[in-house]
Motif scaffolding. Structure first.
Motif, short mmCIF file in Angstrom:
data_model
loop_
_atom_site.label_atom_id
_atom_site.label_comp_id
_atom_site.label_asym_id
_atom_site.label_seq_id
_atom_site.Cartn_x
_atom_site.Cartn_y
_atom_site.Cartn_z
N PRO A 87 0.85 -1.20 0.00
CA PRO A 87 0.00 0.00 0.00
C PRO A 87 0.88 1.25 0.00
N PRO A 88 0.29 2.44 -0.21
CA PRO A 88 1.08 3.68 -0.18
C PRO A 88 1.72 3.91 1.19
N CYS A 89 2.74 4.78 1.19
CA CYS A 89 3.46 5.19 2.41
C CYS A 89 4.26 4.04 3.01
N LYS A 90 4.75 3.15 2.15
CA LYS A 90 5.56 2.02 2.61
C LYS A 90 6.94 2.06 1.93
N ILE A 91 7.93 1.53 2.65
CA ILE A 91 9.28 1.46 2.10
C ILE A 91 9.40 0.24 1.17
N LEU A 92 10.01 0.47 0.01
CA LEU A 92 10.19 -0.60 -0.97
C LEU A 92 11.62 -1.14 -0.97
N TYR A 93 12.56 -0.27 -0.60
CA TYR A 93 13.97 -0.67 -0.59
C TYR A 93 14.71 0.17 0.45
N GLU A 94 15.51 -0.49 1.26
CA GLU A 94 16.28 0.22 2.29
C GLU A 94 17.76 0.12 1.97
N ASP A 95 18.43 1.27 2.00
CA ASP A 95 19.87 1.29 1.74
C ASP A 95 20.59 0.46 2.79
N PRO A 96 21.66 -0.24 2.44
CA PRO A 96 22.38 -1.07 3.41
C PRO A 96 22.88 -0.27 4.60
N SER A 97 23.21 -0.97 5.70
CA SER A 97 23.69 -0.30 6.90
C SER A 97 25.04 0.37 6.64
N LEU A 98 25.46 1.22 7.57
CA LEU A 98 26.63 2.07 7.39
C LEU A 98 27.89 1.30 7.01
N ALA A 99 28.21 0.25 7.75
CA ALA A 99 29.45 -0.48 7.50
C ALA A 99 29.49 -1.02 6.07
N PHE A 100 28.38 -1.56 5.57
CA PHE A 100 28.32 -2.10 4.21
C PHE A 100 28.41 -0.97 3.17
N ARG A 101 27.73 0.15 3.45
CA ARG A 101 27.77 1.27 2.51
C ARG A 101 29.18 1.83 2.36
N VAL A 102 29.86 1.98 3.49
CA VAL A 102 31.21 2.55 3.45
C VAL A 102 32.16 1.65 2.68
N VAL A 103 32.09 0.34 2.95
CA VAL A 103 32.94 -0.60 2.21
C VAL A 103 32.62 -0.55 0.72
N ARG A 104 31.33 -0.51 0.40
CA ARG A 104 30.91 -0.43 -1.01
C ARG A 104 31.43 0.85 -1.67
N ASP A 105 31.32 1.97 -0.96
CA ASP A 105 31.70 3.25 -1.55
C ASP A 105 33.21 3.45 -1.64
N PHE A 106 33.97 2.69 -0.84
CA PHE A 106 35.42 2.85 -0.87
C PHE A 106 36.10 1.85 -1.79
N VAL A 107 35.30 1.10 -2.55
CA VAL A 107 35.90 0.21 -3.55
C VAL A 107 36.68 1.06 -4.54
N GLY A 108 37.89 0.68 -4.83
CA GLY A 108 38.72 1.46 -5.74
C GLY A 108 39.63 2.43 -5.03
N ALA A 109 39.30 2.76 -3.77
CA ALA A 109 40.16 3.63 -2.98
C ALA A 109 41.39 2.84 -2.51
N GLU A 110 42.46 3.55 -2.26
CA GLU A 110 43.70 2.90 -1.84
C GLU A 110 43.68 2.60 -0.35
N LEU A 111 42.90 1.61 0.03
CA LEU A 111 42.80 1.22 1.44
C LEU A 111 43.85 0.18 1.77
N ASP A 112 44.50 0.35 2.93
CA ASP A 112 45.47 -0.64 3.39
C ASP A 112 44.83 -1.65 4.33
N LYS A 113 43.90 -1.16 5.19
CA LYS A 113 43.25 -2.04 6.15
C LYS A 113 41.84 -1.57 6.44
N ILE A 114 40.97 -2.52 6.75
CA ILE A 114 39.64 -2.23 7.28
C ILE A 114 39.53 -3.00 8.59
#
Length: 489
Positions: free
Chosen positions: A204-231
């Motif tokens: 029905p209306p006023c419902k969530i259809l998709y929720e963005d992943p939690s912070l830890a997953f988003r940060v790892v996803r967004d830092f792909v390609g960055a020169e990370l040495d350790k997480i």
């Protein structure tokens, strides 16, 4: 350069710190009870259309109605060529939506203060290498991929995945990636979009259809390609979840993931806790002895640079120039660290030399180039101020960690003890004229009571003579400096 991500997880809060060369650069905070909603997709209902503002309010099931502007009811055009954009002009809001209409929207800005969330109908779904654009036939390439040959290769490859479901933007992390990985990403995004469409039909209306992943997953996803040495992750459960996620979607980061089991808290590494505390202060000390004053307001953020104790070794102009250059690196870092967005006004120390101005501006642009948020520097104004903007998609560090001071109510100042004493004396006169009382008792903060009985004792004695009544002063520790009560006896 050494780059690490520190992930601190507790049941109620997740914090992620980006540390470069031992210095904190970014902090991301997500509280379970107040998770951000940027990226979430909702089936909303138009609750009100405002032709005068060319906007509509949309009910997405939250306390505050969300805001949808006519210009946001368009396909994704960020990577579209200039001549292609001309066909995507926003129409009249009254022709685009109607009150009571169901509409699928995505949040682009979290609710901020009294404002509801900002929405768009231009849905995008990010993965590690691609961003899916439903309903579009376009393939865009990140501007950060500079090689023309690589841009053409990626565009040609991804164009083969475009169908009636939508098109793609190729992210920076896709540079050098093979066809198989790109194809897997495209297939994953299509499966996700089909699931969202199924929910749209069922929910029905006023419902969530998709929720963005939690912070830890988003940060790892967004830092792909960055020169990370350790997480480094200090929660075994979160570490195991991230391990599975990286092995499946980001295999190049899987080997950099590390469970932190040290005795001291993970944020004590690199002095992160103290750096966060310093990021909440107005004053930022520079190594030379100069300093910045950073003030965040509703409309904009202002940064003032001062030489302070730095006197230099040559002439005044050189001292000013060196302080301004040093300040540019500190400004860029604190914009990231504090997550300051919107309009930013920088008041550099006045420079007479046009060459110095040009070099300071270049130094600022260089320092800002490391920022993942989009920035735009407009140069020096006629008043000698540098005007710039930084894209804002979430609340600043100050808004996340702090609340309004109950003492000053957000003014940043409280009345002096002397001012409160004079206010009390005026209040006694006002009450005496309005009511019949034998004597008065004043309850005030200890500092105010002491001042009335000490430095202003003569004023209090003169008042007693003037009204012909006794005034007793009582120290009340529970009172704030501006609080007092005048009680009739």
């Amino acid at each position: 350069m050494s780059v690490e991500l520190l992930v601190n997880v507790t049941p109620s809060e997740t914090r992620v710190a980006l540390v470069e060369n031992g210095l904190l650069q970014e902090v991301h905070v997500e509280r379970q009870a107040k998770r951000g909603i940027v990226g979430n997709i909702y089936k909303g209902k138009i609750s009100r259309v405002l032709p005068g503002m060319q906007a509509a309010f949309v009910d997405i099931g939250m306390d505050k109605a969300a805001f949808l502007h006519a210009s946001d009811i368009v396909p994704h055009t960020e990577c579209v060529a200039v001549k292609e954009k001309e066909q995507f002009q926003a129409g009249n809001i009254a022709e685009l939506v109607r009150q009571g209409q169901d509409i699928m929207v995505q949040v682009v800005k979290d609710p901020l203060g009294t404002k509801g969330a900002r929405l768009t109908t231009d849905i995008t779904l990010p993965s590690r290498y691609l961003v899916f654009m439903p309903g579009s036939a376009h393939v865009g390439v990140s501007q950060r991929i500079e090689s023309e040959a690589e841009r053409e290769r990626l565009k040609r490859t991804v164009a083969g995945y475009v169908d009636e479901l939508g098109g793609y933007i190729i992210r920076t992390a896709a540079e050098g990636v093979g066809e198989q990985e790109l194809e897997q990403d495209a297939a994953f995004l299509k499966r996700l979009w089909r699931k969202i469409l199924e929910r749209k039909q069922k929910y029905p209306p006023c419902k969530i259809l998709y929720e963005d992943p939690s912070l830890a997953f988003r940060v790892v996803r967004d830092f792909v390609g960055a020169e990370l040495d350790k997480i480094r992750v200090d929660s075994r459960q979160s570490f195991d979840q991230l391990k599975r996620f990286t092995e499946e979607y980001v295999p190049e980061l899987a080997g950099k993931l590390e469970y932190y089991s040290g005795e001291s808290p993970i944020f004590d590494l690199y002095d992160v806790e103290n750096e966060i505390q310093r990021a909440l202060e107005r004053k930022v000390e520079l190594k030379s002895g100069g300093y910045l004053i950073i003030d965040q307001t509703e409309a904009m953020t202002t940064v003032d640079i001062n030489t302070g104790a730095f006197v230099g070794h040559r002439n005044l102009e050189e001292t000013i120039f060196n302080t301004n250059v040093e300040a540019t690196a500190a400004i860029a870092r604190h914009l990231r660290l504090r997550n300051l967005g919107g309009i930013i006004i920088i008041d550099f120390i006045d420079m007479q030399s046009e060459d110095h101005r040009r070099r300071v501006l270049h130094s600022l642009e260089q320092a800002l180039s490391k920022d993942r948020a989009k920035t735009n520097v407009n140069g020096f104004s006629q008043l000698g101020l540098v005007e710039m903007t930084r894209k804002r998609t979430r609340e600043s560090l100050e808004h996340v960690l702090c609340s309004e001071c109950p003492e000053c109510k957000g003014r940043g100042r409280v009345k002096t003890v002397e001012s409160v004493c004079f206010e009390i004396l005026r209040e006694i006169i006002r009450v005496n004229r309005a009511y019949d009382a034998d004597q008065f008792t004043v309850y005030a903060a200890p500092a105010v009571a002491d001042y009335l009985r000490g430095e202003e004792s003569h004023s209090l004695a003169e008042l007693e003579v003037f009204i012909g009544k006794q005034v007793r002063v009582v120290s009340e520790p529970l009172c704030g400096q501006e609080q007092f009560d005048v009680v009739m006896m």
